[in-house]
Design a protein around this motif. Structure first.
Motif, PDB file in Angstrom:
ATOM      1  N   PRO A   1      25.486 -13.749   9.149  1.00 41.14           N
ATOM      2  CA  PRO A   1      25.778 -12.691   9.839  1.00 41.14           C
ATOM      3  C   PRO A   1      25.030 -11.396   9.552  1.00 41.14           C
ATOM      4  CG  PRO A   1      27.102 -12.860   7.928  1.00 41.14           C
ATOM      5  CD  PRO A   1      26.488 -14.244   8.077  1.00 41.14           C
ATOM      6  N   GLY A   2      25.111 -10.583  10.560  1.00 42.82           N
ATOM      7  CA  GLY A   2      24.372  -9.294  10.619  1.00 42.82           C
ATOM      8  C   GLY A   2      23.171  -9.058  11.451  1.00 42.82           C
ATOM      9  N   GLU A   3      22.580  -8.027  11.781  1.00 40.46           N
ATOM     10  CA  GLU A   3      21.245  -7.905  12.428  1.00 40.46           C
ATOM     11  C   GLU A   3      20.349  -7.308  11.684  1.00 40.46           C
ATOM     12  OE1 GLU A   3      22.057  -5.577  16.037  1.00 40.46           O
ATOM     13  OE2 GLU A   3      23.180  -7.241  16.926  1.00 40.46           O
ATOM     14  N   TRP A   4      18.970  -7.680  11.761  1.00 38.88           N
ATOM     15  CA  TRP A   4      17.987  -7.359  10.927  1.00 38.88           C
ATOM     16  C   TRP A   4      16.820  -6.478  11.681  1.00 38.88           C
ATOM     17  CZ3 TRP A   4      19.861  -8.039   6.314  1.00 38.88           C
ATOM     18  CH2 TRP A   4      21.034  -8.930   6.169  1.00 38.88           C
ATOM     19  N   ASN A   5      16.183  -5.655  10.987  1.00 39.45           N
ATOM     20  CA  ASN A   5      15.087  -5.166  11.624  1.00 39.45           C
ATOM     21  C   ASN A   5      13.920  -5.292  10.964  1.00 39.45           C
ATOM     22  OD1 ASN A   5      16.855  -3.735  13.251  1.00 39.45           O
ATOM     23  ND2 ASN A   5      17.028  -2.266  11.666  1.00 39.45           N
ATOM     24  N   LEU A   6      12.713  -5.611  11.427  1.00 43.48           N
ATOM     25  CA  LEU A   6      11.332  -5.952  10.814  1.00 43.48           C
ATOM     26  C   LEU A   6      10.164  -4.570  11.029  1.00 43.48           C
ATOM     27  CD1 LEU A   6      10.325  -8.450   9.268  1.00 43.48           C
ATOM     28  CD2 LEU A   6       9.140  -8.995  11.487  1.00 43.48           C
ATOM     29  N   LYS A   7       9.731  -4.081   9.961  1.00 46.25           N
ATOM     30  CA  LYS A   7       8.696  -3.220  10.144  1.00 46.25           C
ATOM     31  C   LYS A   7       7.304  -3.905   9.691  1.00 46.25           C
ATOM     32  CE  LYS A   7      11.256   0.983   9.296  1.00 46.25           C
ATOM     33  NZ  LYS A   7      11.535   2.454   8.589  1.00 46.25           N
ATOM     34  N   LYS A   8       6.230  -2.920  10.324  1.00 44.53           N
ATOM     35  CA  LYS A   8       5.153  -3.582  10.066  1.00 44.53           C
ATOM     36  C   LYS A   8       4.090  -2.140   9.584  1.00 44.53           C
ATOM     37  CE  LYS A   8       0.784  -5.182  12.452  1.00 44.53           C
ATOM     38  NZ  LYS A   8       0.268  -5.557  13.600  1.00 44.53           N
ATOM     39  N   CYS A   9       3.403  -2.400   8.710  1.00 35.41           N
ATOM     40  CA  CYS A   9       2.517  -1.522   7.806  1.00 35.41           C
ATOM     41  C   CYS A   9       1.446  -1.051   8.898  1.00 35.41           C
ATOM     42  CB  CYS A   9       2.032  -2.045   6.734  1.00 35.41           C
ATOM     43  SG  CYS A   9       0.958  -0.656   5.919  1.00 35.41           S
TER      44      CYS A   9
ATOM     45  N   CYS B   1       0.833  -1.228  -0.020  1.00 35.66           N
ATOM     46  CA  CYS B   1       0.060  -0.112   0.050  1.00 35.66           C
ATOM     47  C   CYS B   1       0.904   1.209   0.096  1.00 35.66           C
ATOM     48  CB  CYS B   1      -1.046   0.246   1.221  1.00 35.66           C
ATOM     49  SG  CYS B   1      -0.176   0.013   2.672  1.00 35.66           S
ATOM     50  N   GLY B   2       1.999   1.308   0.148  1.00 37.73           N
ATOM     51  CA  GLY B   2       2.969   2.379   0.255  1.00 37.73           C
ATOM     52  C   GLY B   2       2.976   3.150   1.493  1.00 37.73           C
ATOM     53  N   THR B   3       2.377   2.777   2.504  1.00 34.48           N
ATOM     54  CA  THR B   3       2.498   3.286   3.863  1.00 34.48           C
ATOM     55  C   THR B   3       3.883   3.373   4.456  1.00 34.48           C
ATOM     56  OG1 THR B   3      -0.017   3.020   3.881  1.00 34.48           O
ATOM     57  CG2 THR B   3       1.366   3.642   5.850  1.00 34.48           C
ATOM     58  N   GLN B   4       4.226   4.182   4.892  1.00 36.20           N
ATOM     59  CA  GLN B   4       5.614   4.138   5.529  1.00 36.20           C
ATOM     60  C   GLN B   4       5.417   3.196   6.898  1.00 36.20           C
ATOM     61  OE1 GLN B   4       7.416   8.007   6.816  1.00 36.20           O
ATOM     62  NE2 GLN B   4       9.333   7.212   7.119  1.00 36.20           N
ATOM     63  N   GLY B   5       6.362   2.190   7.153  1.00 42.61           N
ATOM     64  CA  GLY B   5       6.173   1.274   7.902  1.00 42.61           C
ATOM     65  C   GLY B   5       6.750   1.955   9.423  1.00 42.61           C
ATOM     66  N   GLU B   6       6.194   1.028  10.282  1.00 44.15           N
ATOM     67  CA  GLU B   6       6.618   1.344  11.679  1.00 44.15           C
ATOM     68  C   GLU B   6       7.339   0.196  12.200  1.00 44.15           C
ATOM     69  OE1 GLU B   6       3.336   1.997  14.018  1.00 44.15           O
ATOM     70  OE2 GLU B   6       2.619   4.055  12.935  1.00 44.15           O
ATOM     71  N   PRO B   7       8.464   0.730  13.088  1.00 46.84           N
ATOM     72  CA  PRO B   7       9.693  -0.453  13.417  1.00 46.84           C
ATOM     73  C   PRO B   7       8.593  -1.444  14.296  1.00 46.84           C
ATOM     74  CG  PRO B   7      10.553   1.693  13.830  1.00 46.84           C
ATOM     75  CD  PRO B   7       9.100   2.012  13.403  1.00 46.84           C
ATOM     76  N   LEU B   8       8.928  -2.782  14.167  1.00 52.35           N
ATOM     77  CA  LEU B   8       8.031  -3.837  14.934  1.00 52.35           C
ATOM     78  C   LEU B   8       9.307  -4.602  15.899  1.00 52.35           C
ATOM     79  CD1 LEU B   8       5.495  -5.415  15.736  1.00 52.35           C
ATOM     80  CD2 LEU B   8       6.366  -7.041  13.814  1.00 52.35           C
ATOM     81  N   TYR B   9      10.421  -5.040  15.192  1.00 56.57           N
ATOM     82  CA  TYR B   9      11.462  -5.553  16.096  1.00 56.57           C
ATOM     83  C   TYR B   9      12.847  -5.207  15.328  1.00 56.57           C
ATOM     84  CZ  TYR B   9       7.806  -9.111  17.012  1.00 56.57           C
ATOM     85  OH  TYR B   9       6.735  -9.632  17.363  1.00 56.57           O
ATOM     86  N   GLN B  10      13.788  -4.897  16.403  1.00 48.65           N
ATOM     87  CA  GLN B  10      15.148  -4.518  15.584  1.00 48.65           C
ATOM     88  C   GLN B  10      16.087  -5.353  16.683  1.00 48.65           C
ATOM     89  OE1 GLN B  10      15.276  -0.630  17.241  1.00 48.65           O
ATOM     90  NE2 GLN B  10      14.505   0.394  15.375  1.00 48.65           N
TER      91      GLN B  10
END
Length: 760
Positions: free
Chosen positions: A466-474, A447-456
């Protein structure tokens, strides 16, 4: 001179299962190989035939008839259960085999109801070369599918109850059975169908597929030269044959049956033991009908083709792999199509060239010489590889909860939807130290809405990427899509799969024989037995077939087929299958091990024709792709009108996600790029052009997902992994699964996996 000792169950007479072995022994004698056959009971006909064919100098038959008078016929299941747990029958056979030849080149078990003989032989002669030649009797009996299930329904209730008891206890029996087989140095299968089934159900790789010669080519030419007019009847067998199908054909054609039993409306000749008489019956038939299901090989089709008579059979399982459709016979996918084929052949006949093609093809592939040569070549290969080349590392787990497969090179193949990750113990040294490059993805894909952080700060706790990843939610209440931000760039995403499932290297010795392994196997076995008495078992079976159990078999494409486990299952049910896979190792595995047609590369590169598939399946694939709508649109293009597409994916709104939050198994960063719910799956399907869209959730794999989530939780808190607390984890997972199973009945959106089913 090579000496091979074969160990088997009973050989009551010369016919059926026994005749191919006599022909096989004749072929070995010509090649200068001495053979011995040891069995609890060998009928008089076998001894007389050996004498008549002058095989006595090279073929030694050893019958323990004085000790096992009650084992002349039948009761395979009872003998198998008794030997699996007591080992008495197999132990006595092993002793007799060593008495016959204590220093044979190898010992081969040819009947799995006496599997304990392998363990006894290895204990008494650790350096002996011991293997098995599997024709899948136990596998087919306990599957309860096809005509076996139909036969059971026709029996009196005590027989039905006994058979149900056998099926209910099958995990216990089969675990014991394959514990014996795992002691061997090699394993041959009697058909590709059996090799596939062993892989699908138990995770066992066969070293070779070897056929037995049902008829002797030296007698075939004489048997084929007969004066009777060909084509006056259809020939078929009784027993495992689908009587309802034959009954329909008998309404418009003359049908002659052979074998014990009778089919209404047919001319029943009874059991035919004489090979010359049998060949005349085949040679004078218009065609041989073989509507067998759950059949390990196809002796009837091969015998018919060797006599120059084409065959009508199903396009799957044992008989289906022996007939070349349109050249040596015809194959059908359904009973109705089978009857239609028979009607067409009866009315319109076929060219004389087809008879020549039948005999030439069968001679080339199934003659005594061809089968003997293939056997000796395969035996030389496995004996040259050294004893115990795989049995030390192979895991013998039942299919219901998890399937571990170790090849000769100790590479493990695990299915995506069982429980593959928990017990791997992958170290960080197994993956490249190169970091995965990323790109920002701040807005929702749908939908193109800017996401909000869910998990970091999420990490890969399964394969140590390797690495750390962030998950966003619409935040859009009508959307709710989850996605990675930043997201791996397409050029580097392959680094996340370097140790993924089919890329694992198994430990050569693992924890074989350890107390921990023993407890795990037996606890899981008990859990699987309990599941069979619950509705959960039916729910899992539906999911394993991708909800196509009521769909007539046709042409099936699996997108992201991996190592081909599900494709092989669907092929065994009558589907004409093809696969698509981007992982070259997994694609090579599916091709080499299961002989599956798998296209390597992206779906659009496979160049499938428009409207070419009756069904398409995607099991845990859509969450891995960058453009899910485009993927569904490409699938719609190659799907036939009214064709079905079924996709499964982790459900972002599941009860497990709410319970475990950032430790939920379904997150799986960085491989899961998008996470869907029912509503977002529906949105993707509608944008791809589908109009008939159905979605729901399932708790079928809640136990596995719970265990995976426990593993992540333990890793985050720096505690011991689940492999060190298996007992408590399995008990908790069972309770979680049961709770969610009932919870989904009241709150249908809380299942661990979301299912999308669309019709074009």
């Amino acid at each position: 001179m090579m000496h091979i000792v074969f160990l088997s169950d009973v050989f009551p007479d010369y016919g059926s299962w026994n005749r191919p072995f006599i022909n096989f022994f004749k072929g070995l004698r010509i090649r200068g190989v001495r053979t011995s056959l040891v069995a609890p009971y060998i009928g008089r006909d076998m001894f007389e035939t050996t004498q008549r064919l002058q095989l006595g100098d090279m073929v030694h038959l050893v019958s323990l008839r004085n000790e096992f008078q009650g084992f002349k016929t039948g009761a395979f299941a009872v003998r198998g259960v008794w030997d699996a747990f007591s080992g008495q029958l197999g132990g006595r056979l092993a002793e007799a085999a060593l008495e016959v030849e204590p220093a044979a080149d190898c010992y081969i078990l040819v009947h799995d109801t006496v599997a304990s003989s392998i363990s006894h032989l290895k204990r008494q002669r650790p350096k002996a070369r011991v293997g098995s030649w599997h024709y899948g009797m136990w596998t087919l009996m306990y599957s309860g599918e096809g005509n076996i299930a139909a036969w059971r329904r026709r029996q009196p209730w005590p027989v039905q109850g006994l058979h149900s008891l056998f099926r209910f206890s099958s995990p216990l029996v089969l675990e014991r059975l394959y514990r014996h087989l795992s002691q061997g140095d090699f394993l041959f299968s009697e058909s590709r169908f059996i090799a596939e089934w062993l892989f699908c159900v138990y995770g066992i790789f066969s070293d070779a597929v070897l056929y037995l010669p049902p008829l002797d080519q030296d007698e075939i030419e004489a048997g084929s030269l007969c004066n009777e007019t060909r084509g006056s009847y259809f020939l078929t067998t009784t027993g495992e044959t689908a009587a309802a199908v034959i009954g329909e054909i008998a309404k418009f054609a003359r049908v002659v049956t052979i074998g014990r039993g009778a089919i209404e409306g047919c001319e029943n000749l009874g059991f035919v033991a004489d090979q010359q008489q049998l060949m005349r019956l085949y040679a004078n038939a218009l065609a041989t009908l073989c509507p067998l299901t759950t059949e390990p090989f196809g002796y009837v089709p091969v015998e018919s083709m060797l006599c120059g008579t084409p065959v009508i059979t199903y396009s799957y399982q044992g008989p289906g792999e022996t007939v070349v459709d349109g050249q040596t016979g015809w194959t059908a996918a359904t009973p109705a199509a089978f009857v239609d084929l028979a009607r067409h052949v009866w009315l319109h006949r076929y060219s004389a060239a087809m008879r020549r093609q039948c005999q030439e093809y069968a001679m080339r592939r199934f003659s005594v010489a061809a089968c003997t040569t293939a056997f000796l070549d395969a035996l030389a290969k496995v004996l040259g590889a050294g004893a115990k080349r795989w049995s030390q590392s192979r895991r013998w787990l039942l299919m219901t909860s998890s399937t571990g497969v170790n090849r000769a090179d100790h590479r493990e193949v695990r299915s995506l939807d069982k429980l593959p990750q928990l017990l791997m113990g992958v170290s960080s040294s197994q993956i490249s130290d190169n970091e995965i490059r990323t790109r920002p993805c701040p807005d929702c894909y749908l939908c193109g809405t800017q996401g909000e952080p869910l998990y970091q700060g999420l990490q890969d706790h399964f394969f140590s990427v390797p690495g750390e990843w962030n998950l966003k939610k619409c935040p859009n209440p009508e959307c709710g899509l989850l996605w990675l931000d930043p997201m791996p760039i397409e050029e580097d995403i392959g680094k996340a799969y370097q140790t993924y499932y089919t890329h694992q290297e198994g430990s050569p010795n693992g924890e074989k024989g350890s107390l921990g392994k023993f407890l795990k196997l037996n606890l899981r076995r008990a859990y699987n037995i309990l599941l069979r008495a619950t509705p959960i078992y039916h729910e899992r079976k539906q999911l394993s077939l991708m909800y196509l159990e009521k769909t007539p078999p046709g042409r099936l494409l699996e997108v992201g087929c991996g190592s081909g486990l599900r494709l092989a299952q669907m092929r065994a049910l009558g589907w004409k299958v093809e696969g698509q896979e981007v992982d070259p190792k997994a694609a090579a595995q599916a091709r080499s091990t299961l002989n599956l047609p798998v296209h390597l590369g992206a779906l659009e590169d496979a160049e499938f024709a428009v409207d070419s598939f009756d069904a398409i399946t995607m099991n845990h694939v859509i969450e891995h792709v960058y453009d899910p709508v485009a993927l569904l649109a490409k699938c719609r293009r190659v799907l036939k009108p009214s064709g079905r597409l079924v996709a499964t994916t982790p459900n972002a709104e599941s009860y497990g996600h709410k319970h475990f939050e950032s430790c939920w198994w379904g997150l799986d960063p960085p491989r899961h790029l998008h996470l869907f719910s029912e509503s977002t799956l529906r949105t993707c399907a509608e944008r791809a052009g589908f109009r008939t869209v159905e979605t729901w959730t399932t708790s079928a794999n809640a136990e596995s997902i719970y265990l995976g989530s426990l593993h992540v939780q333990a890793s985050q808190k720096h505690r011991m992994g689940l492999q060190h607390q298996f007992l408590g984890g399995l008990a908790q997972a069972a309770g979680f699964h049961l709770w969610e199973f009932f919870l989904v009945r009241w709150h249908p959106r809380l299942g661990e996996e979301a299912v999308l089913k669309v019709v074009k």
